[in-house]
Design an enzyme around this catalytic site. Structure first.
Site, mmCIF file in Angstrom:
data_model
loop_
_atom_site.group_PDB
_atom_site.id
_atom_site.type_symbol
_atom_site.label_atom_id
_atom_site.label_comp_id
_atom_site.label_asym_id
_atom_site.label_seq_id
_atom_site.Cartn_x
_atom_site.Cartn_y
_atom_site.Cartn_z
ATOM 1 N N ASP A 1 -17.266 -26.442 4.456
ATOM 2 C CA ASP A 1 -16.598 -25.836 3.291
ATOM 3 C C ASP A 1 -17.578 -25.882 2.129
ATOM 4 O OD1 ASP A 1 -14.456 -25.409 1.070
ATOM 5 O OD2 ASP A 1 -13.256 -25.394 2.888
ATOM 6 N N ASP B 1 -21.717 -22.648 2.591
ATOM 7 C CA ASP B 1 -21.236 -21.440 1.924
ATOM 8 C C ASP B 1 -21.427 -20.308 2.917
ATOM 9 O OD1 ASP B 1 -20.854 -19.090 0.550
ATOM 10 O OD2 ASP B 1 -22.058 -19.654 -1.188
ATOM 11 N N ASN C 1 -12.934 -19.130 9.426
ATOM 12 C CA ASN C 1 -11.650 -19.183 8.725
ATOM 13 C C ASN C 1 -11.764 -19.002 7.207
ATOM 14 O OD1 ASN C 1 -8.797 -20.320 8.138
ATOM 15 N ND2 ASN C 1 -10.180 -21.819 7.176
ATOM 16 N N TYR D 1 -8.747 -7.304 -0.585
ATOM 17 C CA TYR D 1 -8.408 -8.275 0.470
ATOM 18 C C TYR D 1 -8.044 -7.542 1.761
ATOM 19 C CZ TYR D 1 -6.127 -12.316 2.702
ATOM 20 O OH TYR D 1 -5.780 -13.323 3.563
ATOM 21 N N LYS E 1 -9.994 -7.723 5.336
ATOM 22 C CA LYS E 1 -9.334 -8.246 6.545
ATOM 23 C C LYS E 1 -9.209 -7.168 7.625
ATOM 24 C CE LYS E 1 -8.678 -12.536 5.275
ATOM 25 N NZ LYS E 1 -9.402 -13.622 5.952
ATOM 26 N N THR F 1 0.159 -22.488 1.881
ATOM 27 C CA THR F 1 -1.044 -23.228 1.474
ATOM 28 C C THR F 1 -1.294 -22.964 -0.007
ATOM 29 O OG1 THR F 1 -2.555 -21.380 1.864
ATOM 30 C CG2 THR F 1 -2.088 -22.800 3.754
HETATM 31 N N1 LIG Z 1 -2.319 -18.608 3.362
HETATM 32 C C1 LIG Z 1 -1.969 -17.429 3.829
HETATM 33 O O1 LIG Z 1 -0.865 -16.925 3.562
HETATM 34 C C2 LIG Z 1 -2.894 -16.664 4.735
HETATM 35 C C3 LIG Z 1 -2.364 -15.635 5.508
HETATM 36 C C4 LIG Z 1 -3.209 -14.916 6.364
HETATM 37 C C5 LIG Z 1 -4.544 -15.228 6.415
HETATM 38 N N2 LIG Z 1 -5.037 -16.226 5.637
HETATM 39 C C6 LIG Z 1 -6.451 -16.491 5.732
HETATM 40 O O2 LIG Z 1 -6.634 -17.800 6.256
HETATM 41 C C7 LIG Z 1 -7.852 -18.354 5.763
HETATM 42 C C8 LIG Z 1 -7.586 -19.730 5.186
HETATM 43 O O3 LIG Z 1 -6.610 -19.595 4.194
HETATM 44 P P1 LIG Z 1 -5.824 -20.837 3.548
HETATM 45 O O4 LIG Z 1 -4.473 -20.346 3.250
HETATM 46 O O5 LIG Z 1 -6.022 -22.047 4.358
HETATM 47 O O6 LIG Z 1 -6.617 -20.908 2.170
HETATM 48 P P2 LIG Z 1 -7.207 -22.165 1.354
HETATM 49 O O7 LIG Z 1 -7.571 -21.601 0.018
HETATM 50 O O8 LIG Z 1 -6.279 -23.308 1.443
HETATM 51 O O9 LIG Z 1 -8.518 -22.484 2.172
HETATM 52 C C9 LIG Z 1 -9.649 -21.643 2.143
HETATM 53 C C10 LIG Z 1 -10.872 -22.529 2.176
HETATM 54 O O10 LIG Z 1 -12.035 -21.671 2.195
HETATM 55 C C11 LIG Z 1 -12.995 -22.287 1.364
HETATM 56 N N3 LIG Z 1 -13.984 -21.308 0.902
HETATM 57 C C12 LIG Z 1 -13.856 -20.390 -0.070
HETATM 58 N N4 LIG Z 1 -15.015 -19.727 -0.238
HETATM 59 C C13 LIG Z 1 -15.883 -20.251 0.672
HETATM 60 C C14 LIG Z 1 -17.235 -19.993 0.988
HETATM 61 N N5 LIG Z 1 -17.948 -19.052 0.327
HETATM 62 N N6 LIG Z 1 -17.812 -20.686 1.983
HETATM 63 C C15 LIG Z 1 -17.113 -21.647 2.643
HETATM 64 N N7 LIG Z 1 -15.835 -21.953 2.376
HETATM 65 C C16 LIG Z 1 -15.234 -21.254 1.398
HETATM 66 C C17 LIG Z 1 -12.207 -22.901 0.220
HETATM 67 O O11 LIG Z 1 -12.941 -23.907 -0.456
HETATM 68 C C18 LIG Z 1 -10.990 -23.437 0.939
HETATM 69 O O12 LIG Z 1 -11.141 -24.777 1.343
HETATM 70 C C19 LIG Z 1 -8.412 -17.326 4.776
HETATM 71 O O13 LIG Z 1 -9.375 -16.528 5.415
HETATM 72 C C20 LIG Z 1 -7.194 -16.491 4.420
HETATM 73 O O14 LIG Z 1 -7.552 -15.195 4.023
HETATM 74 C C21 LIG Z 1 -4.242 -16.965 4.808
#
Ligand SMILES: NC(=O)c1ccc[n+]([C@@H]2O[C@H](COP(=O)([O-])OP(=O)(O)OC[C@H]3O[C@@H](n4cnc5c(N)ncnc54)[C@H](O)[C@@H]3O)[C@@H](O)[C@H]2O)c1
Length: 269
Positions: free
Chosen positions: A39, A65, A92, A162, A166, A199
């Site tokens: 992360d 990153d 992810n 977004y 996706k 989340t």
């Molecule tokens: N929460 C939802 O409703 C949902 C639904 C569908 C898909 N998603 C996808 O699931 C994934 C995780 O989402 P989440 O809800 O756990 O979000 P979250 O914000 O809790 O976690 C995302 C993580 O990605 C990290 N991150 C951001 N930029 C980064 C980078 N440049 N390099 C490395 N890490 C980086 C952040 O620090 C964070 O820890 C994302 O891709 C999101 O688009 C989320």
């Protein structure tokens, strides 16, 4: 001694400090994997790895990153030196921009594509040939799991960047799956498409949807989103992590180029 579905497999998870990522790291470790939590949020990422170790399972933390190619090379160097060759990559990490298209800046547009999309390409470029080696050694396919969303299947107002990123993940996954096969690389590639997951990411998104006038308040936006999932509620991160572990493991060994929708019925409507 019992062995897990991913016993002794080395699994890398990007965005592993966040909601879905952390749950995925924990469940991969519970399935026997040696997990590399990555992360840009170091304190939270270290805590996820420490929690896994405290539970008697195996994990390390490495800053990554996903949008930075040098960062991927640093990760690869450390993993190969300290652990061995990975066989699972969960792409992810992701960010959102909740703006109408006119208010979305070119910088925001470029950043969301760099993190949500280009980061996957950089990760695969850095690791897929190594992953093929473990697949040949173990007589099984390695597995890449790419995080998309229902927003990669349907449009959502105020999330054009977004949704575009996706949607790109969905077709990148299919093209890459075919290409791995064409190149003779034993690496399966699938995308996962969650509905709304409870989340910090979703909370921020709902707050911002309220601010742009899409819903009268974050609380009402939250209730409306829960109602929009026929199953009656948002997902817990563990419900998505279970599906990711399935895609990572041999239980999904005949799946590649597939899109696994885990959305409580949202897109069935
Ligand atoms: N929460 C939802 O409703 C949902 C639904 C569908 C898909 N998603 C996808 O699931 C994934 C995780 O989402 P989440 O809800 O756990 O979000 P979250 O914000 O809790 O976690 C995302 C993580 O990605 C990290 N991150 C951001 N930029 C980064 C980078 N440049 N390099 C490395 N890490 C980086 C952040 O620090 C964070 O820890 C994302 O891709 C999101 O688009 C989320």
């Amino acid at each position: 001694m019992t062995t897990g579905r991913l016993q002794d497999q080395i699994a890398i998870v990007t965005g592993g400090a966040g909601g879905i990522g952390a749950a995925t790291c924990r469940q991969l470790a519970a399935a026997g994997a040696i997990v590399v939590v990555t992360d840009i949020s170091d304190t939270a990422g270290e805590a996820v790895a420490a929690g896994i170790r405290a539970a008697g399972q195996r994990a390390i933390y490495q800053r990554l990153d996903v949008a930075d190619e040098a960062s991927w090379q640093a990760l690869r160097t450390r993993v190969l030196a300290e652990l061995g060759i990975p066989s699972v990559l969960v792409n992810n990490a992701g960010i959102d921009v909740v703006r109408n298209t006119f208010d979305t800046t070119p910088e925001q547009w470029d950043r969301i594509f760099a993190v949500n999309m280009k980061g996957m390409y950089l990760g695969v470029r850095a690791l897929a040939k190594d992953m093929h080696e473990t697949a040949v050694r173990d007589g099984r396919h390695a597995s890449v799991v790419n995080m998309s969303s229902i927003c990669g299947l349907i449009g959502v107002a105020f999330q054009t960047a977004y949704c575009a990123s996706k949607g790109a993940v969905r077709l990148y996954t299919k093209a890459l799956a075919l290409e791995m096969s064409a190149l003779g690389l034993k690496v399966r590639v699938n995308s996962i498409h969650p509905g709304t997951v409870d989340t910090a990411f979703a909370a921020q998104c709902l707050k911002e949807l309220g601010e742009v006038g899409f819903a009268p308040s974050p609380a009402e936006a939250r209730a409306a989103i829960a109602r929009a999932h026929p199953i009656g509620h948002m997902a817990e991160p563990e419900e998505i992590a279970d599906a990711i572990v399935f895609l990572a493991s041999d239980e999904s060994r005949f799946m590649t180029g597939s899109e696994l929708v885990v959305d409580g019925g949202y897109t069935a409507q």
